[in-house]
Design an enzyme around this catalytic site. Structure first.
Site, PDB file in Angstrom:
ATOM      1  N   ASP A  97       5.790  -8.255  -5.094  1.00 55.22           N
ATOM      2  CA  ASP A  97       6.100  -9.282  -4.103  1.00 55.22           C
ATOM      3  C   ASP A  97       4.837  -9.889  -3.500  1.00 55.22           C
ATOM      4  O   ASP A  97       4.165  -9.259  -2.685  1.00 55.22           O
ATOM      5  CB  ASP A  97       6.958  -8.634  -3.006  1.00 55.22           C
ATOM      6  N   ASP A 296       5.890 -17.241  -3.535  1.00 52.82           N
ATOM      7  CA  ASP A 296       6.428 -15.921  -3.188  1.00 52.82           C
ATOM      8  C   ASP A 296       7.291 -15.362  -4.316  1.00 52.82           C
ATOM      9  O   ASP A 296       8.439 -15.766  -4.495  1.00 52.82           O
ATOM     10  CB  ASP A 296       7.240 -16.046  -1.895  1.00 52.82           C
TER      11      ASP A 296
END
Length: 425
Positions: A97, A296
């Site tokens: 992430d 992201d």
């Protein structure tokens, strides 16, 4: 005659991995240097390695990690792969992430239903583990009194609390000593709903609990990587491979040349967006300091500031009954001197209930916002590279089956195009 410590230092300079050094007895230290020279010749004088983690893809229904204005449950893709922690290694499945700064793993001390549904880390089973008292003292073990910090991290509709541990963290053969958070409490939502055990934060260190909590920077500190960067390829279909590669980018995954955009505000992998385009025409929606975008990989959706998203809803006119779906224009985002386009099937939610713009409203306050979030729909379309050493993000059209690099018109190089500016109304 060199000391064992000096020989080990030379071996490290040549890039021999630490797991090999730690396993070699003293009588083998001279031959070890010869192996180190061979290692450097085989893998490069930089001494680092590369490793590709193959990611699984699964569709899930969940609420999102950001505080969206709408709390609706959405159907989204999650991509996750395997790492190991400790000695002997304990294996976990994690989301890699770029929008999070820490490694978060459930602890055996957590008895919440969300933790029990996943693999849990046991600090007592690892000979290399040290329980850490405070984030700002990353080498200080928990004293006999048991005095230590407890951190709480929020995720949109849920949260987790945990304590700090230092241990060996490995991504394939890429190993480093790093601090991380072991969860002692997890809310049922979203953690019981996800198919992965934890989160492997790959943001810049400004979002980490402390300097030793950023695993990527720990790898760089230890000279683990061939190049101080990593890259992502997300498969567009379930049967297409997805991967994150540490230490290099892979041209075989690219259908165009890579171009680079500097990080504008370290923390997120955040870059400036000059404008938004419709059919390659600038819409004049990004003013003054331009729009800001966080790339992201841990986000299943795309989002942006309410005023701009509402303007796009008005200009795109996505019919709720999907009657104009086949004639909707391409929606583009201008980064530096390129426009990165998405087709209607990539920016419209089309389901049994009809069609709507798949760009959610998200108002992140300053200093981090206002901010766009480029999640999975964008990242399936474009291959991305995250250069830690030079603080920049690379973009290229992803090479999916059927994508022709010589005839594609999705990624537009403005050095070769002239675009028309549409004044904002």
């Amino acid at each position: 005659r060199s000391s064992g410590r000096a020989q080990r230092s030379w071996a490290l300079c040549y890039g021999l991995p630490r797991w090999y050094l730690n396993s070699v007895p003293g009588s083998m230290q001279i031959p070890m240097l010869l192996v180190a020279v061979w290692w450097a010749a085989a893998f490069g004088a930089s001494g680092g390695l590369t490793h590709t983690v193959h990611l699984q893809r699964k569709m899930v229904k969940l609420r999102h990690k950001y505080h969206f204005a709408s709390s609706q449950v959405v159907r989204a893709s999650e991509y996750f792969g395997e790492i190991s922690i400790g000695s002997p290694p304990q294996k976990f499945v994690v989301v890699f992430d770029t929008g999070s700064g820490n490694l978060l793993i459930p602890s055996v001390k957590c008895t919440d239903a969300a933790c029990l549904a996943h693999k849990r880390y046991d600090v007592n089973l690892s000979t290399t583990a040290v329980e850490i008292a405070f984030a700002d003292s990353p080498d200080k073990a928990v004293p006999a009194s048991g005095d230590r910090d407890v951190v709480t991290i929020t995720f949109g509709t849920g949260e987790m609390s945990g304590v700090f541990v230092k241990d060996t963290v490995c991504v394939g053969e890429l190993c480093t000593k790093a601090n991380f958070v072991t969860a002692t409490e997890e809310s049922d939502e979203p953690f019981s709903l996800v198919p992965f055990d934890g989160i492997f934060g790959l943001s810049l260190p400004q979002m980490s609990e402390g300097a030793r909590f950023n695993v990527l920077d720990c790898m760089i500190r230890d000279g683990t990587l061939k190049h101080n960067l990593f890259s992502f390829f997300f498969g567009a279909e379930d049967d297409e491979a997805s991967e994150v590669t540490f230490g290099e980018w892979r041209e075989s995954r690219m259908a165009s040349k890579l171009f680079w955009v500097p990080v504008s505000n370290p923390g997120y992998w955040q870059v400036e967006m000059d404008d938004i385009t419709i059919k390659n025409k600038k819409q004049g929606l990004c003013k003054d300091k331009h729009c800001q975008v966080a790339v992201d990989t841990g986000t299943s959706l795309m989002a942006g500031p309410t005023d701009i998203v509402n303007a796009l809803v008005d200009r795109l006119h996505v019919a709720s009954d999907c009657s104009n779906f086949d004639t909707l224009p391409v929606l583009g985002f201008q980064l530096s001197d390129h426009i990165l386009n998405l087709r209607a099937e990539e920016y419209v939610d089309r389901g049994e209930d009809g069609c709507s713009l798949a760009l959610m409203t998200l108002d992140i306050p300053p200093p981090k916002g206002p901010l766009f979030i480029f999640g999975d729909p964008f990242l399936r379309k474009y291959y991305t590279v995250y250069d830690r050493e030079n603080l920049k993000v690379g973009f290229a059209l992803a090479k999916h089956p059927g994508v022709n690099s010589t005839t594609q018109t999705t990624l537009i190089d403005l050095d070769q195009q002239v675009t028309e500016v549409v004044e904002a109304t």
